[in-house]
Design an enzyme around this catalytic site. Structure first.
Site, PDB file in Angstrom:
ATOM      1  CG  HIS A 202      -0.296   0.263   2.496  1.00 56.65           C
ATOM      2  ND1 HIS A 202       0.400  -0.708   3.160  1.00 56.65           N
ATOM      3  CD2 HIS A 202      -0.188   1.388   3.248  1.00 56.65           C
ATOM      4  CE1 HIS A 202       0.898  -0.201   4.276  1.00 56.65           C
ATOM      5  NE2 HIS A 202       0.566   1.074   4.349  1.00 56.65           N
TER       6      HIS A 202
HETATM    7  C1  UD1 Z   1      -2.239   5.250   6.110  1.00 55.46           C
HETATM    8  C2  UD1 Z   1      -0.928   5.615   6.800  1.00 55.46           C
HETATM    9  C3  UD1 Z   1       0.073   4.483   6.648  1.00 55.46           C
HETATM   10  C4  UD1 Z   1      -0.504   3.173   7.114  1.00 55.46           C
HETATM   11  C5  UD1 Z   1      -1.787   2.918   6.350  1.00 55.46           C
HETATM   12  C6  UD1 Z   1      -2.414   1.619   6.770  1.00 55.46           C
HETATM   13  C7  UD1 Z   1      -0.463   7.993   6.729  1.00 55.46           C
HETATM   14  C8  UD1 Z   1       0.397   9.039   6.157  1.00 55.46           C
HETATM   15  N1  UD1 Z   1      -0.330   6.786   6.213  1.00 55.46           N
HETATM   16  O1  UD1 Z   1      -1.989   5.187   4.729  1.00 55.46           O
HETATM   17  O2  UD1 Z   1       1.214   4.780   7.432  1.00 55.46           O
HETATM   18  O3  UD1 Z   1       0.413   2.128   6.892  1.00 55.46           O
HETATM   19  O4  UD1 Z   1      -2.677   4.004   6.627  1.00 55.46           O
HETATM   20  O5  UD1 Z   1      -3.583   1.419   6.131  1.00 55.46           O
HETATM   21  O6  UD1 Z   1      -1.212   8.272   7.637  1.00 55.46           O
HETATM   22  N2  UD1 Z   1      -9.637   4.759   2.225  1.00 55.46           N
HETATM   23  C9  UD1 Z   1     -10.831   4.127   2.133  1.00 55.46           C
HETATM   24  N3  UD1 Z   1     -11.398   3.681   3.286  1.00 55.46           N
HETATM   25  C10 UD1 Z   1     -10.834   3.875   4.503  1.00 55.46           C
HETATM   26  C11 UD1 Z   1      -9.598   4.542   4.557  1.00 55.46           C
HETATM   27  C12 UD1 Z   1      -9.001   4.962   3.416  1.00 55.46           C
HETATM   28  O7  UD1 Z   1     -11.368   3.946   1.060  1.00 55.46           O
HETATM   29  O8  UD1 Z   1     -11.423   3.475   5.527  1.00 55.46           O
HETATM   30  C13 UD1 Z   1      -8.965   5.243   1.016  1.00 55.46           C
HETATM   31  C14 UD1 Z   1      -8.886   6.756   1.020  1.00 55.46           C
HETATM   32  O9  UD1 Z   1      -9.939   7.274   0.306  1.00 55.46           O
HETATM   33  C15 UD1 Z   1      -7.552   7.072   0.405  1.00 55.46           C
HETATM   34  C16 UD1 Z   1      -6.768   5.799   0.529  1.00 55.46           C
HETATM   35  O10 UD1 Z   1      -7.631   4.782   1.001  1.00 55.46           O
HETATM   36  O11 UD1 Z   1      -7.684   7.378  -0.941  1.00 55.46           O
HETATM   37  C17 UD1 Z   1      -5.601   5.976   1.438  1.00 55.46           C
HETATM   38  O12 UD1 Z   1      -5.997   6.327   2.771  1.00 55.46           O
HETATM   39  P1  UD1 Z   1      -5.070   7.297   3.663  1.00 55.46           P
HETATM   40  O13 UD1 Z   1      -5.609   7.362   5.038  1.00 55.46           O
HETATM   41  O14 UD1 Z   1      -4.849   8.567   2.914  1.00 55.46           O
HETATM   42  O15 UD1 Z   1      -3.644   6.634   3.707  1.00 55.46           O
HETATM   43  P2  UD1 Z   1      -3.181   5.118   3.686  1.00 55.46           P
HETATM   44  O16 UD1 Z   1      -2.574   4.848   2.382  1.00 55.46           O
HETATM   45  O17 UD1 Z   1      -4.267   4.220   4.169  1.00 55.46           O
END
Ligand code: UD1
Length: 365
Positions: free
Chosen positions: A209
């Site tokens: 990821h």
């Molecule tokens: C975040 C953390 C990372 C961790 C990861 C675990 C930061 C900078 N990064 O990254 O360290 O390893 O979480 O998962 O905080 N999304 C959904 N549903 C959700 C959550 C997210 O669809 O419940 C989508 C969001 O729309 C976004 C993407 O997933 O586009 C990424 O989510 P985001 O919280 O920005 O960062 P992660 O890549 O999950």
């Protein structure tokens, strides 16, 4: 003394669960630690958040800031504005943050500016890779942290080198391992176990990821082709993070042995890891869990902020070069993997040590 416990994203939940349990146990024995649980809402899907609360017995958050998705700046800003409002209406004394996600840094900054003490669980770890948002979150958070709860001697050394005095560094161990140890008997097979006819030690687990591995479809595709081929027909179970899912939707023609599944709850995911031949991952936390369970782990990153998983544990830092991944997997298939051991103080008692320290602090509003 009122402690705000902050959680926002998936890797936070297994770190706060044992701390909350340890606080409740201490209070039952006469301690007087008040806390409120603040969920920022950075992760919000049931599969990324709610399932973890249920399985790990985390109470309903007292507050949910419901920030949802956004760019790094949008999420940081929204968390800061909403947490500032909360603290203005109802002040606290200590803000306890865990790990290195956006929520960790955002709440630490607000708390420090509002006069709270900041306690950082998993303080001091460093990858040296400034392209990772998490590295920036770590350094910013630690620059305003009052009490550091650390997982390794590496972390202690990083903090001392940054001029932090020993009286603010508490080498307590690893709360993620507290969670894992206390849930070993709860681990259970996910639905795909039977559906795919999985057999212990005859399949791989894959997670990807990190933006650098998944945001560009060509890079992600090349990784999947290499891993699929190098697994020599063994199945690869790939629980897909929402970020990765968005990119995968535009791709097809994956190797037949790669089986994509939804993100798994905690018990099911760790069951899969515990029985696997090897884990391939770009996560940091999973390298710790694999180390504890002594399952071979191939890290698909060039750096790690958890070098003890390589020095002492079962992890190898292989990077993302295709030939390096093929060679590491060939070595594994030949049965030539090191035997790991468990790092110092990863003994299931980190949260109790944290609560012991919190109980001695004299901070009152
Ligand atoms: C975040 C953390 C990372 C961790 C990861 C675990 C930061 C900078 N990064 O990254 O360290 O390893 O979480 O998962 O905080 N999304 C959904 N549903 C959700 C959550 C997210 O669809 O419940 C989508 C969001 O729309 C976004 C993407 O997933 O586009 C990424 O989510 P985001 O919280 O920005 O960062 P992660 O890549 O999950």
């Amino acid at each position: 003394m009122l402690i705000d416990i902050i959680a926002g994203a998936r890797p936070n939940f297994m770190k706060i669960a044992p701390i909350i349990k340890a606080i409740n146990t201490a209070n039952a024995q006469g301690a007087k630690l008040r806390f409120r649980l603040v969920h920022t809402g950075q992760h919000y899907d049931a599969k990324m958040s709610g399932d973890f609360f249920t399985q790990l017995g985390i109470p309903e958050p007292d507050y949910n800031l419901e920030v949802g998705s956004g760019t790094q700046a949008e999420q940081t800003a929204a968390i800061m504005v909403r947490y500032e409002k909360l603290l203005t209406d109802e002040p606290g004394d200590i803000c306890l943050v865990v790990g290195d996600v956006t929520s960790t840094m955002a709440c630490a900054i607000v708390a420090k500016k509002m006069g709270l003490k900041v306690a950082h669980v998993e303080g001091g770890i460093r990858s040296g890779d400034w392209t990772m948002p998490e590295e920036i979150n770590r350094v910013v958070t630690d620059s305003i942290t009052d009490y550091f709860f650390t997982t390794s001697e590496y972390a202690n050394r990083n903090l001392r080198n940054a001029g932090i005095s020993d009286d603010r560094i508490f080498f307590v161990g690893n709360t993620m391992i507290d969670s894992l140890m206390s849930n070993m008997d709860n681990l259970r097979a996910p639905d795909c176990w039977e559906a795919l006819g999985l057999v212990p030690a005859k399949y791989f687990v894959l997670t990807l990821h990190r933006p650098s591995n998944v945001d560009e479809d060509a890079i992600l595709y090349k990784l999947l082709l290499t891993i699929g081929k190098s697994a020599q027909n063994l199945p690869i179970i790939f629980p897909v993070h929402p970020r990765t899912a968005k990119v995968l939707m535009a791709l097809d023609n994956f190797p037949d042995n790669i089986h994509m599944v939804d993100p798994l709850p905690y018990f099911e995911f760790n069951y899969l890891v515990k029985h696997s031949k090897c884990v391939l991952t770009d996560s940091g936390g999973i390298t710790e869990e694999a180390t504890y369970m002594d399952i071979p782990c191939i890290t698909l990153r060039e750096t790690t902020e958890r070098p003890e998983t390589v020095d002492v544990g079962s992890n190898e830092l292989v990077g993302t070069d295709i030939s390096a991944i093929s060679s590491a997997m060939a070595k594994l298939m030949a049965g030539d993997w090191k035997k790991g051991s468990v790092p110092e103080k990863w003994d299931g008692a980190a949260s109790v040590r944290i609560v012991d320290v919190l109980s001695t602090l004299k901070i009152d509003s």
